[in-house]
Motif scaffolding. Sequence first.
Motif, mmCIF file in Angstrom:
data_model
loop_
_atom_site.group_PDB
_atom_site.id
_atom_site.type_symbol
_atom_site.label_atom_id
_atom_site.label_comp_id
_atom_site.label_asym_id
_atom_site.label_seq_id
_atom_site.Cartn_x
_atom_site.Cartn_y
_atom_site.Cartn_z
ATOM 1 N N SER A 91 2.562 -5.828 1.099
ATOM 2 C CA SER A 91 2.029 -5.507 2.427
ATOM 3 C C SER A 91 0.580 -5.034 2.347
ATOM 4 O O SER A 91 0.057 -4.741 1.268
ATOM 5 C CB SER A 91 2.886 -4.433 3.092
ATOM 6 N N LYS A 92 -0.033 -4.946 3.516
ATOM 7 C CA LYS A 92 -1.402 -4.447 3.597
ATOM 8 C C LYS A 92 -1.451 -3.013 3.099
ATOM 9 O O LYS A 92 -0.526 -2.227 3.305
ATOM 10 C CB LYS A 92 -1.894 -4.533 5.044
ATOM 11 N N LYS A 93 -2.555 -2.662 2.459
ATOM 12 C CA LYS A 93 -2.703 -1.331 1.868
ATOM 13 C C LYS A 93 -3.946 -0.638 2.419
ATOM 14 O O LYS A 93 -4.970 -1.275 2.641
ATOM 15 C CB LYS A 93 -2.797 -1.430 0.350
ATOM 16 N N VAL A 94 -3.830 0.669 2.626
ATOM 17 C CA VAL A 94 -4.973 1.505 2.988
ATOM 18 C C VAL A 94 -5.097 2.567 1.913
ATOM 19 O O VAL A 94 -4.226 3.427 1.767
ATOM 20 C CB VAL A 94 -4.786 2.149 4.378
ATOM 21 N N HIS B 200 9.471 -5.677 10.446
ATOM 22 C CA HIS B 200 8.553 -4.540 10.520
ATOM 23 C C HIS B 200 7.155 -4.934 10.066
ATOM 24 O O HIS B 200 6.973 -5.776 9.177
ATOM 25 C CB HIS B 200 9.049 -3.395 9.629
ATOM 26 N N LYS B 201 6.184 -4.297 10.679
ATOM 27 C CA LYS B 201 4.790 -4.406 10.258
ATOM 28 C C LYS B 201 4.568 -3.273 9.249
ATOM 29 O O LYS B 201 4.422 -2.117 9.624
ATOM 30 C CB LYS B 201 3.880 -4.245 11.480
ATOM 31 N N VAL B 202 4.553 -3.589 7.970
ATOM 32 C CA VAL B 202 4.570 -2.580 6.910
ATOM 33 C C VAL B 202 3.147 -2.301 6.433
ATOM 34 O O VAL B 202 2.330 -3.213 6.269
ATOM 35 C CB VAL B 202 5.448 -3.035 5.727
ATOM 36 N N LEU B 203 2.879 -1.029 6.204
ATOM 37 C CA LEU B 203 1.581 -0.594 5.702
ATOM 38 C C LEU B 203 1.807 0.416 4.585
ATOM 39 O O LEU B 203 2.622 1.327 4.719
ATOM 40 C CB LEU B 203 0.761 0.045 6.825
ATOM 41 N N ILE B 204 1.076 0.268 3.480
ATOM 42 C CA ILE B 204 1.166 1.176 2.344
ATOM 43 C C ILE B 204 -0.074 2.066 2.335
ATOM 44 O O ILE B 204 -1.199 1.565 2.429
ATOM 45 C CB ILE B 204 1.230 0.412 1.003
ATOM 46 N N ILE B 205 0.122 3.382 2.225
ATOM 47 C CA ILE B 205 -1.021 4.289 2.135
ATOM 48 C C ILE B 205 -0.945 5.078 0.828
ATOM 49 O O ILE B 205 0.134 5.452 0.371
ATOM 50 C CB ILE B 205 -1.113 5.256 3.341
ATOM 51 N N ASP B 206 -2.115 5.326 0.244
ATOM 52 C CA ASP B 206 -2.164 6.069 -1.015
ATOM 53 C C ASP B 206 -3.616 6.433 -1.299
ATOM 54 O O ASP B 206 -4.541 5.766 -0.834
ATOM 55 C CB ASP B 206 -1.605 5.210 -2.161
#
Length: 233
Positions: A120-123, A101-107
């Motif tokens: 993983s990459k974070k936004v 999976h291409k994982v992205l963290i948002i917060d």
Amino acid sequence: YTHLLGMPGKNGPRGTNLIQTYFRQELPQRSPIPRWKYYANALKYEGNPVLPSVKIPPSATEWAESYRGSTVLSPFTTHGTRNWLLPNWLALEAELIKAGHKVLIIDHDRDKHRCNPFKSKKVLQQPPHHIASIVQDANCLVSADSGMAHLGGILGVKTVVLCGFTVGDKIFAAYPSVNSLQGILPCSGCYGQNPYQGICNQVCASLQTITVERVMQAIGSPIITVEKPAVKP
């Protein structure tokens, strides 16, 4: 809900009073009917729920292009009772990466650096239209019991929401794309009623019974896989 909030009443918007009344009923009765149905009854509406349309600016869609197809994790809420513990999220992230999976963290990162343990990459700290654009084109959104899960449902995106304090099937019943995973203890969906204790303000025991395996099964396969680096002989 928006219509309700604008309804006139003697002491301000009638919708606000109805929502407060519902919360007072929902807690002791542990959500006897789907939440949307309560508001529909208040409006004397007998049809099915109709989701609002969301217009995302083209500029936001262009901004989020590189995140398209991500499996998006939204781990945190402002309520301790609704937080799946961080080690669970980190284990889930590891399994998702292993599965391609291409994982992205948002917060919103209001609590400073709490997303640092994720690989993983974070936004972080992005405006609503950017977050909506990311979610709109996600492979799947995995969310704590928070507004992000509602956003996924409104956008019609495959969403997995983790519930213990509330009854997810009642809260998110208006959204066909939302799959609510419920903790398995008898106290699950207690809404702060007996046997709720002070420690439950910090961590919901039932919520923690949701396993990484259950969440992985609900997410399914990625629509965009990440190439793993070749191993040198």
